[in-house]
Design an enzyme around this catalytic site. Structure first.
Site, mmCIF file in Angstrom:
data_model
loop_
_atom_site.group_PDB
_atom_site.id
_atom_site.type_symbol
_atom_site.label_atom_id
_atom_site.label_comp_id
_atom_site.label_asym_id
_atom_site.label_seq_id
_atom_site.Cartn_x
_atom_site.Cartn_y
_atom_site.Cartn_z
ATOM 1 C CE LYS A 26 73.106 38.187 55.916
ATOM 2 N NZ LYS A 26 72.296 37.383 54.991
HETATM 3 C C1 LIG Z 1 70.916 36.574 55.749
HETATM 4 C C2 LIG Z 1 69.888 36.860 56.775
HETATM 5 C C3 LIG Z 1 69.274 35.850 57.539
HETATM 6 C C4 LIG Z 1 69.433 34.399 57.259
HETATM 7 O O1 LIG Z 1 70.710 33.953 57.135
HETATM 8 P P1 LIG Z 1 71.090 32.683 56.236
HETATM 9 O O2 LIG Z 1 72.455 32.370 56.699
HETATM 10 O O3 LIG Z 1 71.042 33.117 54.799
HETATM 11 O O4 LIG Z 1 70.112 31.605 56.540
HETATM 12 C C5 LIG Z 1 68.414 36.232 58.544
HETATM 13 N N1 LIG Z 1 68.145 37.513 58.789
HETATM 14 C C6 LIG Z 1 68.685 38.505 58.071
HETATM 15 C C7 LIG Z 1 68.377 39.923 58.412
HETATM 16 C C8 LIG Z 1 69.552 38.212 57.029
HETATM 17 O O5 LIG Z 1 70.063 39.208 56.286
#
Ligand SMILES: *Cc1c(COP(=O)(O)O)cnc(C)c1O
Length: 397
Positions: free
Chosen positions: A186
């Protein structure tokens, strides 16, 4: 998008503080910590950056969604409306609580279509969950109106959209609850981590207790804390929070790079009259982590995606065929494949998705290409990339 591209001295310094004190736990051990409370600092900084009363950090974005839902009392049999284009974590968090994921069509914003949401509301609906995929948002005013009219919660999944805004407010801060992910790929990363933001003291109080076994966090004696309700362990570690704290302080720097690279690519692609860009609702500003556009037909889009790959242009996604992000490949959800026995509410209430008509979503998704905008690309690299993309697509249209 990925913040890991730019790890530097700030991240190292923060992590070193934690290792020097030896306290990897966010709670307790006051005497050993040398005054380091990285998770608390991350929460204060995030709440401030997001213009939100409260922030609570947890172990992942998936955990954040689960904690946000449960903090608002969502549970067995409650229906949660979510888009057909999202990440599997959206329905995982809903199912984990015994609630029912109700998939709803997207429009040319690539997020929830308010008209489709309106049609999907039933007596059991509790939450509308727009997912700000690839850095941009739904028409949130329209969704807020539907929520107000039917007494529903608006929960923003802003996991991919940190730094974007809507009518001047940070994405995540507009609904009753907002969730972020700080996983490894992210814009801001902790390695693994996430956070819930809210202006509700009640939801915040529930969130921090629920994500630490229901402990009430009153007093200094961890063992003597009361348990007002059942909880779980969704705690983030101090090591992860330390990385996130450094990364969050660099958010504006990252956003500026994303915007520069996005703009270079967008201006180049604008030369192709057949290309139409994803609609950003009035008052919205993306976080520029992806550039998403439509080509005139599905066939052409598939060809263009293949040609981009063949010409060595990485980071362009055709989500329509993607296992993680589009309903078409989610047979584990639609066929309720579970390791254990699922709660009866879910077995009784999950819509028959084999009969569902999501042709409105297919119409957009089948023609969408999304290009990841990397932080590590220099202006010059980005220009070369953009030119290469334009010539690749121009040969096909
Ligand atoms: C990455 C993501 C998640 C989940 O996050 P994690 O930290 O990987 O558990 C949820 N929703 C969206 C849209 C994402 O891109």
């Amino acid at each position: 998008m990925p913040g890991f591209e730019l790890f530097g001295d700030k991240e190292k310094k923060q992590v070193q503080d934690v290792l020097d004190s030896g306290v990897l736990m966010r709670y307790g051990f006051d005497g050993m910590r040398n005054g380091h409370w990285k998770t608390k600092e991350l929460e204060v900084a995030l709440a401030s950056r997001m213009q939100s009363q409260y922030a609570h950090a947890v172990s992942s974005g998936t955990a954040a969604l689960t904690v946000a839902l449960s903090s608002a009392g969502v549970g067995a049999g409650d229906e949660v409306i979510l888009p057909t284009f999202t990440f599997v974590a959206s329905f995982e968090s809903i199912l984990a609580l015994g609630a029912i994921p109700i998939l709803v069509d997207i429009d040319d914003t690539l997020t929830l279509d308010p008209k489709a949401v309106e049609k999907a509301v039933t007596e059991r609906t509790k939450v509308v969950m727009p997912v700000h995929m690839c850095g941009s948002m739904a028409d949130l005013n329209a969704l807020q109106q539907i929520c107000d009219q039917h007494g529903l919660l608006l929960l923003e999944d802003a996991c991919q959209a940190i730094g974007g805004s809507y009518h001047g407010k940070p994405l995540g801060s507009i609904g009753d609850l907002g969730c972020f992910s700080f996983d490894y790929v992210k814009t801001i990363t902790c390695g693994e981590g996430g956070a819930v933001i809210t202006n509700s003291e009640t939801y915040y109080e529930n969130a921090h207790k629920y994500s630490d076994h229901g402990h009430d966090h009153i007093g200094n004696d961890r063992g003597a804390e009361a348990h007002p309700f059942l909880g779980y362990n969704f705690r983030i570690s101090e090591l992860n929070a330390a990385v996130g704290l450094a990364q969050l302080s660099r958010l504006d720097e990252f956003l500026a790079i994303q915007k520069r690279n996005y703009t270079i690519l967008r201006e180049s692609l604008s030369e192709i009259p057949e290309i139409r860009f994803r609609r950003v609702p009035e008052g919205g500003e993306e976080n520029y982590s992806f550039l998403s556009f439509f080509l005139p037909s599905e066939e052409l889009t598939q060809k263009a995606h293949q040609a981009l790959g063949a010409n060595g242009i990485d980071g362009c996604f055709y989500w329509y065929n993607n296992n993680w992000h589009y309903y078409k490949k989610w047979e584990h959800l639609t066929q309720l494949k579970s390791l254990g026995k699922l709660p009866q509410e879910i077995l009784d209430s999950l819509p028959d998705y084999s009969q569902a008509d999501f042709s409105a979503s297919d119409k957009w998704m089948g023609r969408t290409i999304s290009c990841l905008i990397k932080l590590g690309w220099s202006k010059e690299e980005m220009k070369l990339r953009a030119q290469k993309m334009v010539s690749t697509i121009q040969e096909l249209v």
